[in-house]
Design a protein around this motif. Structure first.
Motif, mmCIF file in Angstrom:
data_model
loop_
_atom_site.group_PDB
_atom_site.id
_atom_site.type_symbol
_atom_site.label_atom_id
_atom_site.label_comp_id
_atom_site.label_asym_id
_atom_site.label_seq_id
_atom_site.Cartn_x
_atom_site.Cartn_y
_atom_site.Cartn_z
ATOM 1 N N SER A 33 38.576 -34.776 17.956
ATOM 2 C CA SER A 33 37.306 -34.160 18.321
ATOM 3 C C SER A 33 37.168 -32.729 17.804
ATOM 4 O O SER A 33 36.195 -32.039 18.152
ATOM 5 C CB SER A 33 37.131 -34.164 19.850
ATOM 6 O OG SER A 33 37.072 -35.475 20.355
ATOM 7 N N ALA A 36 33.785 -31.972 16.128
ATOM 8 C CA ALA A 36 32.694 -31.973 17.101
ATOM 9 C C ALA A 36 32.741 -30.727 17.978
ATOM 10 O O ALA A 36 31.695 -30.131 18.290
ATOM 11 C CB ALA A 36 32.767 -33.234 17.966
ATOM 12 N N HIS A 40 29.856 -27.940 18.265
ATOM 13 C CA HIS A 40 29.236 -27.685 19.569
ATOM 14 C C HIS A 40 29.265 -26.206 19.940
ATOM 15 O O HIS A 40 28.270 -25.655 20.424
ATOM 16 C CB HIS A 40 29.948 -28.506 20.643
ATOM 17 C CG HIS A 40 29.423 -28.288 22.029
ATOM 18 N ND1 HIS A 40 28.276 -28.885 22.493
ATOM 19 C CD2 HIS A 40 29.881 -27.510 23.057
ATOM 20 C CE1 HIS A 40 28.052 -28.501 23.742
ATOM 21 N NE2 HIS A 40 29.013 -27.681 24.105
ATOM 22 N N GLN A 158 35.766 -40.346 20.860
ATOM 23 C CA GLN A 158 34.831 -39.467 20.163
ATOM 24 C C GLN A 158 33.592 -40.235 19.719
ATOM 25 O O GLN A 158 32.461 -39.763 19.862
ATOM 26 C CB GLN A 158 35.527 -38.821 18.950
ATOM 27 C CG GLN A 158 34.623 -38.021 18.035
ATOM 28 C CD GLN A 158 33.979 -36.837 18.709
ATOM 29 O OE1 GLN A 158 34.593 -36.177 19.533
ATOM 30 N NE2 GLN A 158 32.732 -36.560 18.373
ATOM 31 N N ASP A 162 31.388 -38.768 22.413
ATOM 32 C CA ASP A 162 31.454 -37.428 21.833
ATOM 33 C C ASP A 162 32.684 -36.696 22.398
ATOM 34 O O ASP A 162 33.501 -37.276 23.101
ATOM 35 C CB ASP A 162 30.159 -36.657 22.079
ATOM 36 C CG ASP A 162 29.954 -35.515 21.090
ATOM 37 O OD1 ASP A 162 30.758 -35.376 20.146
ATOM 38 O OD2 ASP A 162 28.990 -34.747 21.248
ATOM 39 N N TRP A 163 32.810 -35.394 22.111
ATOM 40 C CA TRP A 163 34.038 -34.685 22.486
ATOM 41 C C TRP A 163 34.311 -34.637 23.984
ATOM 42 O O TRP A 163 35.486 -34.587 24.393
ATOM 43 C CB TRP A 163 34.032 -33.260 21.905
ATOM 44 C CG TRP A 163 33.007 -32.337 22.493
ATOM 45 C CD1 TRP A 163 31.756 -32.092 22.039
ATOM 46 C CD2 TRP A 163 33.160 -31.523 23.659
ATOM 47 N NE1 TRP A 163 31.096 -31.191 22.832
ATOM 48 C CE2 TRP A 163 31.949 -30.814 23.845
ATOM 49 C CE3 TRP A 163 34.194 -31.314 24.571
ATOM 50 C CZ2 TRP A 163 31.742 -29.921 24.886
ATOM 51 C CZ3 TRP A 163 33.993 -30.425 25.627
ATOM 52 C CH2 TRP A 163 32.786 -29.736 25.769
#
Length: 397
Positions: A33, A36, A40, A158, A162-163
């Protein structure tokens, strides 16, 4: 053993294996991750990598305090407090939007995860003799398998969530372990021992050469595994040009080596003495180095030339390391928390320091790893010979 005793033993094993699994999530599962997280928080990947380093420092410092405290206050309360703190830290990491606060909650999570050092102390408290040795083999085998599977698990989390996915799964698992420990563990204190301060406890265990020697053997064996894990992205992704998915599958094969090593270690523990088992595992590590050097000179860099020697090395690590750990913990059973903290620190220093030296080498990585295995194996054999000589001298006195 009675039916209730068997059920209690199984519950203890399940709890300890769950804690081993939890130890993988904060570091290994989150690695896929990185991009990501970088996007973010609008930070570079080096900043995200810094958060991992900060976490490692936090957990190592935390366990140095938790271990000795557990020798006087008991294991259960500190474990529950640590689990609760790690849960709050994991939730905080997901909810914040500022990177500074993310680092803060990662430190909180690390402080709580320092309670995982109590797994070794709990093994010492709850099991005896061969059962203790076999459980440590199982835990190290499980740890290797979890680490090998973690890149694929992190990639799937992931893609699906997502993370934040790895953090939420950590929180869910930690909550289940908290509940399990709350109802299963008793409030009993460890073995009675003379009242000592934290510094006095550390001074006592650190002055024992046999204790330090066994933990160094365990740490050097771990460094063989850890050096490969750290170097594997460079070997397989950068030099051999594997896809991330193919790389994950390669590490799954590497995880099978832990399973094979665990089976061999369990068989040897029933048939030969601990001293011979450590030597057998260490010689396997040396042989793996020779084999990898041979593959490097004949075939150059290849998947087979890296993976096959690593399977042999990992099997050797799984054979030697659990028994060395058990013998180290047996030296100070009444100070199991302190002993586990010192041992955890030595293992962490060996793994981190030696992998850093491997990374700085000017030679190709395959040759460097091969030489590393041979040198570390020779050092382990030398340490074991010194320990045996010291033990013989103590018995004579």
């Amino acid at each position: 053993m009675t039916e209730s005793g068997t059920a209690k033993r199984r519950a203890a094993v399940a709890l300890l294996l769950a804690m081993v699994l939890l130890g993988v999530f904060p570091l290994d599962v989150v690695l896929p991750s990185f991009p990501a997280l970088s996007s973010h928080f609008n930070r570079s990947t080096s900043d995200i990598a810094f958060s991992v380093s900060l976490f490692a420092v936090g957990i190592s410092l935390s366990q140095l305090l938790i271990g000795p405290l557990s020798d006087t206050l008991g294991r259960k309360g500190l474990l529950l407090a640590g689990m609760l703190i790690s849960i709050l830290g994991g939730i905080g990491c997901v909810l914040v939007s500022d990177f500074t606060w993310f680092l803060f909650f990662r430190c909180i999570q690390a402080i709580g995860c320092g309670s995982f050092v109590l797994t070794q102390a709990l093994v010492q408290d709850l099991f005896v003799g061969k059962a203790r040795d076999q459980l440590r083999i199982l835990m190290i085998t499980a740890s290797g398998v979890f680490i090998s599977v973690s890149p694929l698990a992190g990639t799937l989390l992931q893609q699906a969530f997502d993370w934040p996915g790895s953090f939420w799964v950590f929180v869910a698992l930690a909550t289940m372990v908290f509940i399990k420990a709350l109802f299963f563990l008793e409030n009993s204190l460890p073995l009675p021992h003379p009242s000592r301060t934290l510094v006095q406890s550390y001074r006592l265990v650190c002055r024992d050469s046999i204790f330090i020697g066994y933990w160094l053997i365990s740490g050097l064996a771990f460094a063989c595994h850890f050096s490969f894990i750290v170097m594997s992205p460079l070997l397989f992704l950068q030099h051999l040009q594997l896809s991330p998915y193919a790389f994950s599958l390669v590490l799954l094969l590497y995880g099978l080596a832990y399973l094979c090593g665990g089976v061999v270690a369990q068989m040897l523990s029933r048939r030969i003495q601990a001293r011979a088992q450590i030597n057998v595992g260490t010689l396997m590590i040396v042989f793996a180095g020779v084999l990898m050097l041979l593959f490097s000179s004949l075939l150059g860099l290849s998947i087979l030339g890296v993976l096959l020697p690593m399977i042999v090395c990992t099997a050797g690590t799984t054979v030697a390391r659990p028994i060395a750990t058990s013998r180290a913990m047996d030296v100070f059973p009444e100070y199991a928390g302190t002993a586990a903290s010192i041992g955890g620190m030595l293992v962490f220093v060996c793994g981190g320091g030696i992998s850093a030296l491997v990374n700085l080498s000017r030679f190709d990585l395959q040759t460097t790893l091969a030489v590393c295995f041979m040198v570390l194996g020779a050092a382990m054999l030398g340490l074991h010979a010194l320990i045996n000589r010291r033990q013989t001298k103590r018995r004579a006195e």
